[in-house]
Every structure is written in structure tokens, then in C-alpha cells.
Motif scaffolding. Structure first.
Motif, PDB file in Angstrom:
ATOM      1  N   SER A   1       0.807  -1.217   0.000  1.00 14.98           N
ATOM      2  CA  SER A   1       0.000   0.000   0.000  1.00 14.98           C
ATOM      3  C   SER A   1       0.840   1.267   0.000  1.00 14.98           C
ATOM      4  O   SER A   1       0.410   2.309  -0.498  1.00 14.98           O
ATOM      5  CB  SER A   1      -0.947  -0.003   1.206  1.00 14.98           C
ATOM      6  OG  SER A   1      -0.192  -0.087   2.420  1.00 14.98           O
ATOM      7  N   ASN A   2       2.042   1.215   0.578  1.00 16.33           N
ATOM      8  CA  ASN A   2       2.883   2.411   0.674  1.00 16.33           C
ATOM      9  C   ASN A   2       3.894   2.518  -0.466  1.00 16.33           C
ATOM     10  O   ASN A   2       4.811   3.336  -0.397  1.00 16.33           O
ATOM     11  CB  ASN A   2       3.638   2.406   2.013  1.00 16.33           C
ATOM     12  CG  ASN A   2       2.697   2.562   3.194  1.00 16.33           C
ATOM     13  OD1 ASN A   2       1.644   3.196   3.078  1.00 16.33           O
ATOM     14  ND2 ASN A   2       3.063   1.974   4.319  1.00 16.33           N
ATOM     15  N   LEU A   3       3.740   1.698  -1.494  1.00 14.32           N
ATOM     16  CA  LEU A   3       4.731   1.700  -2.571  1.00 14.32           C
ATOM     17  C   LEU A   3       4.727   3.024  -3.337  1.00 14.32           C
ATOM     18  O   LEU A   3       5.788   3.540  -3.694  1.00 14.32           O
ATOM     19  CB  LEU A   3       4.460   0.540  -3.533  1.00 14.32           C
ATOM     20  CG  LEU A   3       5.554   0.265  -4.578  1.00 14.32           C
ATOM     21  CD1 LEU A   3       6.877  -0.023  -3.898  1.00 14.32           C
ATOM     22  CD2 LEU A   3       5.147  -0.892  -5.492  1.00 14.32           C
ATOM     23  N   ALA A   4       3.546   3.611  -3.574  1.00  7.86           N
ATOM     24  CA  ALA A   4       3.481   4.886  -4.295  1.00  7.86           C
ATOM     25  C   ALA A   4       4.146   5.996  -3.493  1.00  7.86           C
ATOM     26  O   ALA A   4       4.918   6.803  -4.042  1.00  7.86           O
ATOM     27  CB  ALA A   4       2.022   5.241  -4.601  1.00  7.86           C
ATOM     28  N   ALA A   5       3.881   6.051  -2.185  1.00  9.79           N
ATOM     29  CA  ALA A   5       4.515   7.067  -1.343  1.00  9.79           C
ATOM     30  C   ALA A   5       6.024   6.840  -1.265  1.00  9.79           C
ATOM     31  O   ALA A   5       6.811   7.792  -1.258  1.00  9.79           O
ATOM     32  CB  ALA A   5       3.899   7.036   0.051  1.00  9.79           C
ATOM     33  N   PHE A   6       6.412   5.583  -1.198  1.00 13.44           N
ATOM     34  CA  PHE A   6       7.836   5.255  -1.185  1.00 13.44           C
ATOM     35  C   PHE A   6       8.509   5.728  -2.473  1.00 13.44           C
ATOM     36  O   PHE A   6       9.604   6.305  -2.445  1.00 13.44           O
ATOM     37  CB  PHE A   6       8.000   3.733  -1.019  1.00 13.44           C
ATOM     38  CG  PHE A   6       9.429   3.266  -1.029  1.00 13.44           C
ATOM     39  CD1 PHE A   6      10.184   3.265   0.131  1.00 13.44           C
ATOM     40  CD2 PHE A   6      10.021   2.812  -2.208  1.00 13.44           C
ATOM     41  CE1 PHE A   6      11.503   2.827   0.123  1.00 13.44           C
ATOM     42  CE2 PHE A   6      11.329   2.383  -2.225  1.00 13.44           C
ATOM     43  CZ  PHE A   6      12.073   2.382  -1.050  1.00 13.44           C
ATOM     44  N   ASN A   7       7.846   5.508  -3.601  1.00 11.24           N
ATOM     45  CA  ASN A   7       8.389   5.924  -4.888  1.00 11.24           C
ATOM     46  C   ASN A   7       8.512   7.442  -4.972  1.00 11.24           C
ATOM     47  O   ASN A   7       9.492   7.983  -5.492  1.00 11.24           O
ATOM     48  CB  ASN A   7       7.509   5.407  -6.023  1.00 11.24           C
ATOM     49  CG  ASN A   7       8.168   5.544  -7.378  1.00 11.24           C
ATOM     50  OD1 ASN A   7       9.389   5.611  -7.488  1.00 11.24           O
ATOM     51  ND2 ASN A   7       7.369   5.592  -8.420  1.00 11.24           N
TER      52      ASN A   7
END
Length: 1230
Positions: free
Chosen positions: A327-333
Motif C-alpha cells: 500500500s505504501n509503494l506509491a509514497a515510497f516511490n
């Protein structure tokens, strides 16, 4: 420590664009920005175009002057090249980051081509700088090469800018509101580095008139948000260009904001005081030198903040791996992208500012490039997994790679920072004063664009202690020049946002809050009713003010910077620093800025500049079919032409340097090669514009994808015209010099004349030759980039959106509009540039597309009759598919057919001859026309052979046509003595190979003979003027006739002459037909195997539909000389037969469909039946019918003659069953 979110301040006058709208035809988008009452914000780009055009024109003039010896010093030229390169590259990068992605949201498939052009132009700049910095400056050819490369750059950039004005700008004006246009241009400006913006706007202003300068100020007033500080920053940069210009002085203050009044009256404005007010605060030695800490040590703050952020990212990657949470992959990117951007710009600042100042020998370029590559690999990993999706197997691998990449980046950067701190910082501390150290840090900060600085400063200051933050602001304050007062106020305010609740640190750093000082000046200014447009809203209808005040300010009730007395009495310690935000963010358009940052690195250094011989002109090396895909597609045959085009372009570019040698033979050869390339490239471009591009546009997902390439074709055609004109001028000049001087003296003094330029003619010749060399370089670059973009953007689309059958049809359409004369020039030209394997594949594709035609037969005759042509390509058995062997025949079909010689026929008895005839009838590979020809010749073979044998001694005994029947001339018009016959006007007779007699044409022969004449077997003719028998050809070879023409048209394959009609040879029918030619007024349908008018492109195709007899007169249609009519059903008959047949019938005699639009006739039948009244016993009866037109079954009410199809309304039906059980009239369909 968290990464600042994108656009956290919001607002700023930047409209968030809505979702995509329906695609539009970009070619029809027309607007007139100059006539609008209020100029479009996009107008500012036109001013940039004007400036870059002017710069490039001046560069080209200077380069030509240097090449012709009129300019000796190259250093000013080098500095100008460097400046133009910086300006244009930053402009291109900002377009790629802001304008093109926004346009792609509204209008698909337009922006990518222009981004690819930016890449080509960047390589051109690199090529030019490699030339300038090379050791070739003492080379004799250096000046000419420099002028050629400069001309190529000017042509490429000018074409790109003109295309933008023709396609991109009208779309922006049409598809974006005024507010959205202003928003886009503001984001564009905020994407250019600060140090370049301070030069960018003044540079543009220097090329425009006073009236245009006023328009530009109006545009900027609409573009820049209404916050006074932001406008002060922008208009301070603008003002720098016209300080001291008496015509425009004062426009910056009086014209920028007031849209109704544009007097140049000078006003005493408090804004001027604000620009010098900062220096009135105390600047004591205890502020600047008290800490005795070297300012250059602030680099450690950047290193620590970056390492801390990377540690957080690596830790977050491990947490995601442990949780298995996506779920946090977009924020991580997003966080990864931010720190990557910071690192890249930080490295650019070091490469361009810090390291050159400290020691020119120090370079960490390779380390910076490695770090950039690692960031790109990590981003690509995340993008791939987001695009493809997770699976049970990919998840484990993804997280393992994610953690590995994050740890590796951390280790690499930490090692790099340690080396910098050991090698660079001590030198900077030792050699630079505190003032110089501060200046270097401030210049490094200004390498970033405003949009990034707005995010970086809070992020950096938030990681510092209060004392460190105070020192940071103090050093920035002391380093900022006086003209950057507003800019420093903006920077300090953004920096303070990184502190707790945005608390102001400036009072501790410099003794006051610069934002408060700015507000105090503004308040006093407004109270004195100063009409300064930067501070006053002039019209209620203007773009509404959108202040970007931070949420912390609003939450604490600080809504008005000139508020209550209590607010003014707040201690400087507790004051909140409320400065406006830019209001721009990359995520409101779904844009990504890292690709642009990556391209910006090329502006600092280049570790491996492109080679003069390969990088720019070897695009195909990166996009060969083997790399695009292992499977060859039929459409690949189009792109095979690119290889041949590149070969000739290289010839023009390289050999054009020899034009100055006064070699007349070489000039003729060069001109001929150029005109061949021009003609074939025009045929290639026309095929793309008329067939390939419309096919792409017909796919809904590909609308607008080809318009940019159509514009390229128009511009390239103009380049060809210009070169052709220059070559003509050069030839005329050469002829004039030849007339003025004795030929022998001219040859003897050529070297001396070329060296000394002793005559005016020689000087003009040399200048024109130099200009031509540049034009040849320009057209090579332009076409090279065009072909590269086609292969990169358009080529993959065919494999994705077109089936193999559709591709075969496209190839058939293309070569079906290519005449025999063009093919005769094109085939040797293309095949000479290909390898044997590529040539075999090309011919295999062509054979597949022309499998229903006589193309192989024509090709065999063409290769046989052209000695200069390459030998017939032999297709290996491995390249022929096992299935479909009939459709992929060998080039030499004659090897598979029965072909007995005359001696064989003499030895055959009657039974053997009949057996051979039966063998021909059983051969399914032969088409009906070929079968009929072979059977007819076999049946008359004994007589033909006897005649052939009997004429042999006659020919040897009477070489001067004595005794040959028909050796007298014949006339088409005896009174006017016009040679010919009743069938054709021509000046020769043909010697029939079958019977050895002379006839004017084959029809005259067949009329009096019991056999037919094979005109293609004709080897000799008789000129009717000198009566001399000679080899067949277009002219008489006897000396007395002096090249007397046998006819206006002559076909070497058909042995056909015609002196009055327009005729062309179709290589796919392998016959001569009436008309101006394929691609002009006819095309050849590969499925029907017939030539049709271009108006019938969308006809109904039936395989080999013309290779049959006329259904009325039974004459073979394919070789018939009478006019043939195409019916809507796809069948054919003679036009005369159609006229006679249609008098009594309206249905096709073959399939029964209607032969035309029968709506009027069927309407008459409706009216007739409406007046009839059937007997009562028949009224309720129904009949099952089959409609011949729509080929569907249905029912109709009973009638003894007329039955209407209720599905299509046709009366062309037939009864298939009578049924009396129905009581109503349903319309069943089976």
C-alpha cells in the motif's frame, strides 16, 4: 524526518487540470493569438522562439564568416554557442517536464515526437561542442565543418520551433482555458534553474520591440500569481534587461500590472525602496565572522540530510519486505524520486560551481553518474512492478532487489561524500575567504529551479539545529546580491517553514524578518495610494488573487500581514514567517520530473561526447529489427528504405566537401545522385502521407500520432528544393567561369585561384559551395532524426495494432501505387544498401503482398533486361515457409512451368502433344491466362515451328529486309502521311517472331493470321522512315534518321509503341495500360489483380477478379484493350457490354446482385404494389425469400412477381419456399 509533500502550500494561481478529453484532430486546430484583446499566456513562448531564431541566425552568419576567412577569432563564437546551448536546453527540459505531459492529458499522441526531437537537438549541440573543443581547429576543413554543423543545428531547431507553432501552440490555446495556460507557463518558469531564469527573461527581452515588451509584461502579469513577493522576484529579473533603455524604462513597474493604462510615465514607487531596504540593517563584523565557522562546511549539512533520508528509505524498504505490504509503494516511490532529484541537482552544483572554483583537476563526475544510474535502476524496478503487478514469485524477488538497491545506493553515496569531505572541503577552507565561500554556496543553491528549492529548503532546515539553521540563513543573507532581495526573502521564508510551526529565524540571523520588512513597505505603499500594479489589484474580472500562505499561518490567525497592532508587537522570536508558495507541483498533472533532472546533467559535463562519425548519424544501430523484435513483419519493408536513404545522405554529406574543387564531372555526378535520392524519398514520403499515416490515424488509440511527421515531410521537401536551387546556381556559375576563361588556363590555375580567391567569381563559387556543404549536412541531420523518430515511435505501433494481414494489405497498397519506372530505379537503389539476407527478406515480403499478380514475371524480365542491376536474388529454401508454398513462389516461375523448345516439339507425336496439353490443364499453379496461352501455342506449335525454321535461311540470305513480307510503310492518316495503323500511331513495324513478317501492331498480325503474336518475343523492328530492320528500341539507330523517335511512349518489356496517348506500364499486370500512371490516377489492387482508378480505393475486392472472361461477350478481360467497368459486387465486364446489358437487366449476370443504386426503381415498385389489390385468398399468404443484395433470408407477402426484402428494402429477391400457415408477416433472419 519526513520528506515534504508535493504542493503542500496549494494555490498559487495554478489550476489543476481535469481528466483527458476526447482526442481531436490536431491538424485542424487553428487559432489567432495576435488578434485577441488580451494576449494568450502561450505568447511568451513565441518570444522565446524569436530570440532563439535571432541567435541561431547570428551564429550561422558568424560561422560562415569564419569559414570564408572574414572572421579570425573563434573565442566569441564559442562563448555564444555555449550560451545558446544553455538557454535552449533548459527551455527544452522545462517543456518536457511541464508543457508536453499536460498536453498529452488533453490531446494524445502529440507530445512524444517533440520530446524525441529535443533529444536529437541535444545531440547536435554535443556534436558541435565536440568539434569546437577538439584538436581539429588547425585543420583546413575545420572552418567548413563548423559552418556545416552550425547550419544543421539552425535548420533542425528552426524546423522544430515552426512545428511547435503550427501544431502544439494552437492545441494549447484551444484545449486549455486562459487560467490553465497561465498555470502551465508558471510551472514552466518554475522548472528552469534560478540562475538561468535571471538570464532567461532578460535575454528574451533583448530581442523584442518595445510594443512586444509591453505584451510580454502583460503576459507575465497574468502568469505570475498575484502574491506581491513572487511578482517582485519575476519583475526584478525582467527589469534587469531594460535598465537604461529610454524607450522602455519604467514599463516594468507601470505596465506589468495595470491592464488598462500603458503610459511610460515614471513613478516613484516604494517597491524600489524595498530592493535596497535590506542593506539598511546592520551588517556588523560580529554577524558575519563571530562564529569563525567556515561557511563552506554547510556542505556537510547537505550530506547529512541526504544520508539521513536514504537511511529512512532503506529502513522503509526493509519494513515493506517484512510486512509484505504494497500500500505504501506509491509514497515510497515519491520519496525516492524527491531524494534522487536532490542528489542529482546537488551533484550538478558541485560539478558546475564548487569543484571548478576549488581545483579544476578535482572531478567526481563518474561517481555522480553512477549514483544517477543506481537511482534510475531503483525507479525502473518500482515502475515495472507497478505496471506488471505482483505475483507470488515476483514479490519475493522484488523486495529482495528493492532492499539490495537501497542499501547499495546508501553505501555508494556515503563513500562518495567521505571522499569529498576529505579532498574538497580543506582546500575550500584554505583558499577561499568567508565571503567567497558564501557566494559559492548561494550559487550552488541557485542551480536548482524554484519548484525544487521550495521543497528542499524546509526539508534541509528542518534537519538542522536552531543555531545551524540561523547560521544557514545568515550566510545566505550575506551572499545574496542586492538585486536578489526579494528572492532571498522568498528563500528565507521557505526555509523557516521547516521549523516548528513555521517560526521565523531571520530575526536571529540578520536582525529582522525580511518578510515583515517587505510587508511594512507594502502597507505604507498601499496607504499612500501608490498605483504600483505589483501591489494593487486593478480589475475585478482579472485572475483572482490566490495567496499561498502556509496552513500554519492560517491556523494561528495570521491572515493579514499588515494586521493588528498586537500582531506588530509580537516578539521576533515568536513571529511566524508567512511567505507565499509557488503553488506548483508535479503530481497535480501526474508528471514526473526525474527524467528532466537526468537530462540536465548533460549541461554540466559529458564523460563520453558523441563521435563525429557515428553517434549522431547511426540511429539505426539502436533500433535494428533484431532489437525491436525477432519476428519480421511485412511492414518492416517500409523501414528497409531508411537504410538506403541513410546511405545516400551520408554520400551527400561527405562528398559535398568536394564541390569547391571545380570538378565539372563530379558536380554532374553529385547532382544526379541528389536528384535520384530526392525522387525516391518523395515517393517514400508520399506513400507514408497517403497510405501509412491514414492507416495509423484510423486506429482510435493512435489519433494525432502522425501529424508531426507529415509536417516533417513538408519541411524536408523545402530543404530538397533549396539544395536543388543551389546546385543549379552552382552549375550556372561554373558554366559562366568556363565561358570567361580558357579551359586549359582554368584547369592549370584552379589550385591557385581556390587558394587566393583572386576573382569575384571564384569567391562566389567558394561561398556557394560552402553553403551547399552546410545544406547537405542539414538535410542529413534532419532526415536522420526524422527516420530515427519514426523507427522509435511509429514502427512498434504496427506490430501492436495491425495484424499480419493488415500489414500485407498496407504493403500492397504502397507498392500498388508505385509505377514501373520508379520501381526500376528503386529496386537497385534499395538492394545495394542491404545485405543478402535483408534483400531476400525484402523480396519475400513483396512476393507475399503481390502473390496474385504478375510481379514476379515483370521482375524476372526487369533483372534480365538491366545489365547495371544487381543479379536476381536467390531465396534460400529455409526462408520459404512450408505452409503457403503456393503463395511464396520462387522468383523464377518459368522453372516450374512447361517450356518445350522447338526441337522437342518436332520430336513429339500427336499423343505426346496431347499429353502435354493435359498436363498444362492439370497444373493448379498456373493462372487461367497462362494456361490459355500455353495450350494455344502447343496446339499451333508445329505450324509455328515450321514457320520459324523456314525463315532462318531467308534471314541470312536477305539481311536488308528484301523479301520480308510487309516491308513497306503503313499510314494511320495517308493524307497527312502519319505513320501507323488503324490501331496505333507509331513510326515502326514489328518483326513477328512467330512468322517472320512485319506488322504495325499485334492486332494487325492477328487479323490476317491463324495464330496470335507474342509481342514480348519481338526482337526486331523496321523504321518506316528508312525501312531498315534493326533491334527493337525507342529510336532508329541508322545515321540517316538522326535519332528518329519511334513513338512518344516505348515499353521495353511489352515492345509497345504509342505516339498519341498517355500510357504506363503496370509491373503487377506486366502490361501497358492507358493512364498517367500508378499513384497518379490509378493504383493496382493486389487482391483483385487489376488497375483501378484512385477513386475506387474502397472497392469490394475479389481475388483475381479480372482474370476471367467478360460475362457478356466472353473475351478475356485481363488483356482486353476495351474499357472495363467495375460493378459494386466486385465483378467486371466491358463498358460497352454493360451499356447493352443494363438496358434490360439490373442484376449482375454472375452473382445476381444489383448493379447500381436501385432506390428510385424500388420506390416505383412500392408505389405500384400499393395500388394493387390481391384476391382475398392470397392476401394472408407469406413466402420465404432469399435477398440477392443482403444475402439474408426473410419472408414477404405473396405476389406472383415482386417480393420485397423487409431487411434491406430490395426487390432483387427470389422465392425459396411458399408457406400458407402464417397469418402475419414476421422478419425472421437465418
Amino acid at each position: 524526518m519526513g520528506t515534504p509533500s508535493l504542493g503542500r502550500d496549494g494555490g498559487g494561481g495554478v489550476a489543476v487540470l481535469s481528466g483527458a478529453v476526447n482526442p481531436v484532430d490536431s491538424a485542424s486546430s487553428v487559432t489567432c493569438m495576435d488578434d485577441s484583446e488580451l494576449k494568450s499566456p502561450i505568447l511568451i513562448f513565441l518570444y522565446f522562439h524569436k530570440a532563439i531564431h535571432s541567435e541561431l541566425d547570428e551564429l550561422q552568419r558568424s560561422a560562415m564568416a569564419f569559414a570564408t576567412g572574414q572572421l579570425a577569432d573563434i573565442q566569441p563564437l564559442f562563448e555564444r554557442y555555449h550560451f545558446v546551448r544553455l538557454m535552449y536546453k533548459h527551455h527544452s527540459n522545462a517543456e518536457d517536464e511541464v508543457i508536453f505531459p499536460a498536453l498529452d492529458i488533453r490531446v494524445k499522441n502529440v507530445a512524444q515526437a517533440y520530446s524525441l526531437e529535443h533529444k536529437g537537438e541535444s545531440d547536435l549541440f554535443d556534436l558541435l561542442f565536440e568539434l569546437l573543443t577538439s584538436s581539429r581547429q588547425r585543420d583546413d576543413h575545420f572552418a567548413r565543418e563548423l559552418a556545416s554543423c552550425t547550419g544543421a543545428l539552425q535548420t533542425s531547431v528552426s524546423q522544430h520551433l515552426l512545428k511547435e507553432e503550427e501544431q502544439v501552440f494552437p492545441l494549447l490555446v484551444e484545449k486549455f482555458s486562459f487560467e490553465e495556460q497561465a498555470s502551465l507557463v508558471w510551472q514552466f518558469l518554475c522548472s528552469i534553474p534560478v540562475n538561468m531564469m535571471a538570464k532567461f527573461l532578460p535575454w528574451i527581452s533583448s530581442f523584442i520591440s518595445p510594443a512586444e515588451y509591453q505584451d510580454m509584461l502583460k503576459c507575465l502579469h497574468e502568469i505570475v500569481p498575484k502574491e506581491k513577493l513572487l511578482q517582485q522576484v519575476i519583475f526584478t529579473w525582467m527589469e534587469a534587461s531594460h535598465n537604461g533603455d529610454p524607450q522602455i524604462e519604467g514599463l516594468t513597474d507601470s505596465s506589468a500590472g495595470d491592464t488598462l493604462t500603458y503610459e511610460t510615465e515614471k513613478l516613484n514607487c516604494a517597491c524600489v525602496s524595498s530592493r535596497i531596504g535590506k542593506r539598511k540593517y546592520m551588517r556588523s563584523s560580529d554577524i558575519s565572522e563571530a562564529s569563525k565557522v567556515h561557511p563552506i562546511n554547510e556542505i556537510l549539512h547537505w550530506h547529512n540530510a541526504i544520508k539521513r533520508e536514504l537511511n529512512v528509505i532503506a529502513e522503509e524498504a526493509r519494513k515493506m519486505q517484512g510486512r509484505g505490504d504494497f500500500s505504501n509503494l506509491a509514497a515510497f516511490n515519491e520519496r525516492l524520486q524527491f531524494i534522487a532529484e536532490v542528489c542529482i541537482f546537488h551533484s550538478i552544483a558541485e560539478d558546475k560551481v564548487i569543484f571548478p572554483a576549488v581545483d579544476a583537476e578535482i572531478s567526481f563526475f563518474q561517481e555522480h553518474a553512477d549514483e544517477e544510474n543506481q537511482f534510475n535502476q531503483l525507479r525502473s524496478l518500482i515502475d515495472n512492478i507497478q505496471r506488471v503487478g505482483f505475483s507470488s514469485t515476483s514479490t519475493v524477488d522484488f523486495y529482495a532487489k528493492l532492499c539490495s538497491h537501497a542499501d547499495h545506493i546508501m553505501e555508494t553515496i556515503q563513500r562518495h561524500f567521505e571522499n569529498e569531505e576529505v579532498q574538497v572541503l580543506p582546500l575550500a577552507q584554505q583558499h577561499f575567504s568567508f565571503k567567497r565561500q558564501r557566494e559559492l554556496l548561494y550559487q550552488s543553491l541557485c542551480v536548482m529551479p524554484l519548484r525544487l528549492i521550495e521543497r528542499v529548503l524546509p526539508w534541509l532546515v528542518g534537519s538542522l539545529t536552531e543555531d545551524e539553521a540561523t547560521d544557514f540563513l545568515r550566510n545566505m543573507y550575506l551572499a545574496a546580491p542586492e538585486s536578489d532581495t526579494a528572492l532571498f526573502t522568498l528563500f528565507s521564508g521557505w526555509a523557516c517553514k521547516g521549523r516548528h510551526e513555521g517560526a521565523c529565524l531571520s530575526s536571529n540571523a540578520i536582525g529582522c524578518c525580511p518578510m515583515q520588512r517587505f510587508s511594512d513597505i507594502e502597507e505604507a505603499f498601499v496607504q499612500s495610494f501608490c498605483p504600483c500594479p505589483l501591489l494593487v489589484q486593478t480589475d475585478e474580472d482579472e485572475r483572482p488573487v490566490k495567496r499561498n500562505i502556509s496552513e500554519s499561518c492560517k491556523n494561528n490567525g495570521v491572515d493579514d500581514l499588515s494586521g493588528s497592532e498586537d500582531h506588530h508587537n509580537l516578539s521576533s522570536r515568536n513571529r511566524l514567517c508567512c511567505v507565499p508558495g509557488l503553488g506548483v507541483s508535479s503530481n497535480n498533472l501526474g508528471l514526473r520530473s526525474l527524467s528532466t533532472v537526468k537530462s540536465l546533467r548533460s549541461l554540466s559535463f559529458s564523460s563520453s561526447p558523441p563521435s563525429l562519425n557515428s553517434s549522431l548519424f547511426c540511429w539505426e544501430a539502436d533500433n535494428s529489427p533484431s532489437k525491436i523484435g525477432c519476428t519480421m513483419h511485412p511492414i518492416d519493408t517500409i523501414f528497409k528504405f531508411h537504410k538506403a536513404i541513410r546511405k545516400d545522405l551520408e554520400y551527400l554529406d561527405v562528398e559535398s566537401g568536394k564541390l569547391s574543387n571545380l570538378d565539372e564531372t563530379f558536380l554532374r555526378r553529385f547532382t544526379g545522385r541528389f536528384r535520384l535520392l530526392w525522387g525516391l524519398y518523395r515517393a517514400h514520403s508520399n506513400a507514408e502521407d497517403e497510405i501509412v499515416f491514414p492507416a495509423l490515424e484510423s486506429k482510435e488509440a493512435l489519433h494525432n500520432v502522425s501529424h508531426s511527421y507529415t509536417l516533417d515531410h513538408k519541411q524536408e521537401e523545402k530543404l530538397f528544393v533549396d539544395i536543388s536551387s543551389a546546385l543549379s546556381d552552382l552549375s550556372h556559375l561554373r558554366e559562366g567561369m568556363k565561358r570567361d576563361h580558357n579551359a586549359e588556363d582554368l584547369i592549370a590555375s584552379t589550385v591557385e585561384m581556390a587558394a587566393d580567391h583572386c576573382t569575384d567569381s571564384m569567391r562566389k563559387y567558394s561561398e556557394l559551395a560552402t553553403k551547399l556543404q552546410g545544406m547537405c549536412k542539414s538535410i542529413r541531420v534532419s532526415l536522420d532524426q526524422h527516420l530515427y523518430r519514426e523507427e522509435l515511435e511509429l514502427w512498434p505501433l504496427f506490430g501492436k495494432y495491425f495484424s499480419l494481414e493488415e500489414q500485407d494489405k498496407l504493403v500492397g497498397r504502397i507498392i500498388g501505387t508505385t509505377g514501373a519506372e520508379v520501381l526500376q530505379s528503386m529496386l537497385p537503389w534499395v538492394t545495394s544498401a542491404l545485405t543478402q539476407d535483408e534483400m531476400n527478406k525484402l523480396m519475400d515480403t513483396w512476393k507475399q503482398a503481390t502473390k496474385n499478380t504478375m510481379f514476379n514475371e515483370w521482375l524476372n524480365e526487369f533483372w534480365k533486361g538491366t545489365q547495371e542491376s544487381p543479379p536476381e536474388p536467390k531465396i534460400p529454401e529455409s526462408s520459404i515457409s512450408d505452409k503457403g508454398m503456393d503463395s511464396r513462389e520462387s522468383l523464377d516461375l518459368s522453372d516450374q512451368m512447361f517450356k518445350p523448345g522447338w526441337k522437342d516439339i518436332f520430336r513429339m507425336n500427336q499423343n505426346e502433344l496431347e499429353a502435354e496439353i493435359r498436363k498444362v490443364y492439370r497444373d493448379s499453379a498456373l493462372d487461367p491466362r497462362r494456361k490459355a496461352y500455353l495450350v494455344q501455342n502447343l496446339m499451333t506449335s508445329r505450324w509455328i515451328a515450321a514457320q520459324q525454321k523456314s525463315t532462318q535461311p531467308l534471314e541470312s540470305e536477305s539481311p536488308d529486309n528484301e523479301g520480308i513480307p510487309g516491308s513497306s510503310p503503313s499510314f494511320r492518316d495517308p493524307e497527312k502521311r502519319v505513320f501507323g495503323c488503324e490501331h496505333y500511331k507509331r513510326n515502326c513495324k514489328l518483326l513477328a517472331a512467330c512468322c517472320g513478317k512485319l506488322f504495325t501492331c499485334r492486332f494487325c498480325h492477328d487479323k490476317v493470321s491463324d495464330h496470335t503474336m507474342d509481342r514480348k518475343a519481338t526482337a526486331e523492328m523496321m523504321c518506316m522512315q528508312c525501312l531498315k530492320v534493326q533491334p527493337v528500341g525507342p529510336i532508329c539507330t541508322t545515321a540517316s534518321c538522326n535519332g528518329f523517335s519511334m513513338a512518344k511512349y516505348y515499353c521495353n518489356i511489352c515492345r509497345f509503341f504509342d505516339d498519341e496517348r498517355t500510357v504506363y506500364h503496370c509491373p503487377f499486370c506486366n502490361l501497358c495500360r492507358l493512364g498517367r500512371g500508378l499513384g497518379v490516377d490509378y493504383f493496382h489492387c493486389m487482391k483483385c489483380n487489376c488497375c483501378l482508378s484512385l477513386k475506387l480505393v474502397n472497392h469490394k475486392c475479389l481475388e483475381k477478379s479480372l482474370e476471367t472472361n467478360c460475362p457478356i461477350c466472353c473475351e478475356f478481360l485481363f488483356t482486353s484493350s476495351a474499357t472495363v467497368r467495375c460493378l459494386p459486387c466486385g465483378h467486371y465486364m466491358h463498358s460497352a457490354c454493360f451499356q447493352a446489358y443494363a438496358c434490360r437487366n439490373y442484376t449482375c449476370p454472375i452473382c445476381g446482385k444489383s448493379m447500381g443504386d436501385m432506390a428510385v426503381y424500388f420506390g416505383m415498385l412500392d408505389a405500384l404494389l400499393a395500388t394493387e389489390e390481391l384476391p382475398e385468398e392470397y392476401r394472408d399468404r407469406l413466402q420465404d425469400i432469399l435477398c440477392n443484395d443482403c444475402e439474408r433470408k426473410g419472408v414477404s407477402r405473396f405476389h406472383w412477381l415482386y417480393h420485397k426484402c423487409l431487411l434491406c428494402g430490395s426487390y432483387n429477391t427470389r422465392v425459396i419456399k411458399a408457406d400458407t400457415g402464417h397469418t402475419d408477416c414476421p422478419t425472421s433472419v437465418q
